[in-house]
Design an enzyme around this catalytic site. Structure first.
Site, mmCIF file in Angstrom:
data_model
loop_
_atom_site.group_PDB
_atom_site.id
_atom_site.type_symbol
_atom_site.label_atom_id
_atom_site.label_comp_id
_atom_site.label_asym_id
_atom_site.label_seq_id
_atom_site.Cartn_x
_atom_site.Cartn_y
_atom_site.Cartn_z
ATOM 1 N N CYS A 218 43.535 -19.865 39.758
ATOM 2 C CA CYS A 218 44.579 -18.984 39.243
ATOM 3 C C CYS A 218 45.919 -19.462 39.802
ATOM 4 O O CYS A 218 46.058 -19.674 41.008
ATOM 5 C CB CYS A 218 44.303 -17.547 39.678
ATOM 6 S SG CYS A 218 45.624 -16.391 39.252
ATOM 7 N N CYS B 131 44.244 -10.863 41.277
ATOM 8 C CA CYS B 131 45.660 -10.509 41.114
ATOM 9 C C CYS B 131 46.000 -9.914 39.748
ATOM 10 O O CYS B 131 47.154 -9.594 39.490
ATOM 11 C CB CYS B 131 46.537 -11.727 41.377
ATOM 12 S SG CYS B 131 46.423 -13.004 40.097
ATOM 13 N N ARG C 247 36.220 -27.596 28.119
ATOM 14 C CA ARG C 247 35.322 -26.478 28.439
ATOM 15 C C ARG C 247 35.689 -25.966 29.818
ATOM 16 O O ARG C 247 35.398 -26.596 30.822
ATOM 17 C CB ARG C 247 33.859 -26.925 28.416
ATOM 18 C CG ARG C 247 32.888 -25.847 28.905
ATOM 19 C CD ARG C 247 31.433 -26.262 28.759
ATOM 20 N NE ARG C 247 31.118 -27.526 29.375
ATOM 21 C CZ ARG C 247 30.558 -27.674 30.585
ATOM 22 N NH1 ARG C 247 30.243 -26.622 31.315
ATOM 23 N NH2 ARG C 247 30.299 -28.888 31.052
ATOM 24 N N CYS D 109 34.699 -23.757 32.450
ATOM 25 C CA CYS D 109 33.453 -23.135 32.893
ATOM 26 C C CYS D 109 33.817 -22.223 34.074
ATOM 27 O O CYS D 109 34.126 -22.711 35.163
ATOM 28 C CB CYS D 109 32.495 -24.248 33.295
ATOM 29 S SG CYS D 109 30.865 -23.706 33.737
ATOM 30 N N HIS E 82 39.810 -19.482 43.288
ATOM 31 C CA HIS E 82 38.922 -20.450 42.638
ATOM 32 C C HIS E 82 38.295 -19.746 41.438
ATOM 33 O O HIS E 82 37.751 -18.653 41.561
ATOM 34 C CB HIS E 82 37.834 -20.902 43.613
ATOM 35 C CG HIS E 82 36.723 -21.653 42.957
ATOM 36 N ND1 HIS E 82 36.852 -22.970 42.572
ATOM 37 C CD2 HIS E 82 35.469 -21.270 42.609
ATOM 38 C CE1 HIS E 82 35.712 -23.364 42.022
ATOM 39 N NE2 HIS E 82 34.865 -22.353 42.035
ATOM 40 N N CYS F 152 47.516 -16.643 42.361
ATOM 41 C CA CYS F 152 46.957 -16.298 43.678
ATOM 42 C C CYS F 152 46.038 -17.370 44.263
ATOM 43 O O CYS F 152 45.472 -17.176 45.332
ATOM 44 C CB CYS F 152 46.222 -14.965 43.604
ATOM 45 S SG CYS F 152 44.649 -15.035 42.713
ATOM 46 N N ASP G 168 34.265 -31.749 27.578
ATOM 47 C CA ASP G 168 33.179 -31.748 26.593
ATOM 48 C C ASP G 168 33.142 -30.461 25.762
ATOM 49 O O ASP G 168 32.093 -30.028 25.309
ATOM 50 C CB ASP G 168 31.835 -31.967 27.290
ATOM 51 C CG ASP G 168 31.505 -30.886 28.317
ATOM 52 O OD1 ASP G 168 32.294 -29.920 28.477
ATOM 53 O OD2 ASP G 168 30.454 -30.998 28.966
ATOM 54 N N CYS H 273 25.919 -23.343 29.227
ATOM 55 C CA CYS H 273 25.918 -23.819 30.617
ATOM 56 C C CYS H 273 25.562 -22.727 31.624
ATOM 57 O O CYS H 273 25.279 -23.023 32.780
ATOM 58 C CB CYS H 273 27.262 -24.449 30.971
ATOM 59 S SG CYS H 273 28.623 -23.278 31.143
ATOM 60 N N CYS I 182 42.417 -12.321 36.135
ATOM 61 C CA CYS I 182 41.966 -12.705 37.472
ATOM 62 C C CYS I 182 41.574 -11.439 38.236
ATOM 63 O O CYS I 182 42.342 -10.476 38.283
ATOM 64 C CB CYS I 182 43.084 -13.441 38.205
ATOM 65 S SG CYS I 182 42.678 -13.881 39.911
ATOM 66 N N HIS J 30 35.562 -24.732 36.896
ATOM 67 C CA HIS J 30 35.926 -26.122 36.621
ATOM 68 C C HIS J 30 36.197 -26.307 35.138
ATOM 69 O O HIS J 30 35.726 -25.525 34.309
ATOM 70 C CB HIS J 30 34.802 -27.063 37.068
ATOM 71 C CG HIS J 30 34.620 -27.086 38.546
ATOM 72 N ND1 HIS J 30 33.833 -26.163 39.207
ATOM 73 C CD2 HIS J 30 35.141 -27.894 39.492
ATOM 74 C CE1 HIS J 30 33.881 -26.417 40.507
ATOM 75 N NE2 HIS J 30 34.662 -27.461 40.709
#
Length: 131
Positions: free
Chosen positions: A96, A50, A117, A119, A102, A99, A109, A65, A47, A105
């Site tokens: 995470c 952190c 997956r 992503c 974001h 902390c 699939d 993707c 991350c 997602h």
């Protein structure tokens, strides 16, 4: 695991603008623009906020993707999953666990063995090469 809590201003001071927007405000980097999208380096992805280990490069695959994709996190407690109904979609956001950054997602699939997956935005990650 002890949670890290900081104010948005504290996060803003330690992250660059794109990292802040994606990690703390749940923005998304443009597809195919991230530095780790096509990376094949062996190591562990941490991350950016952190330094918590999140993904092993051994679980990375090319999903096409436009973002780095992994079929499993490094451990069962590395991240949290949250139902995301933004933008007229139903998705599962991953953050995470240490902390609450974001990350991206997770979708059902992906390849075996998990069928998932993850992503993930490159800007949320720091790759530490294996020695």
């Amino acid at each position: 695991m002890e949670k890290i809590e900081k104010t948005l201003e504290e996060w803003r001071a330690m992250l660059d603008p794109e990292q802040f927007n994606v990690c703390r405000l749940s923005a998304t980097e443009r597809p195919f623009s991230g530095k780790y999208n096509a990376t094949k380096t062996d190591g562990v992805y941490h991350c950016i906020c952190c330094n918590e280990p999140l993904f092993d490069s051994k679980t990375k695959f090319d999903s096409g993707c436009g973002w780095p994709s992994f079929y499993a996190p490094i451990g069962d407690n590395a991240m949290t999953e949250i139902r995301d109904t933004s933008h007229g979609m139903i998705r599962t956001e991953v953050k995470c666990a240490k902390c609450d950054a974001h990350l991206g997602h997770v979708f059902p699939d992906g390849p075996p063995p998990t069928g998932l997956r993850y992503c993930i935005n490159s800007v949320c990650l720091d790759l530490v090469p294996r020695e």
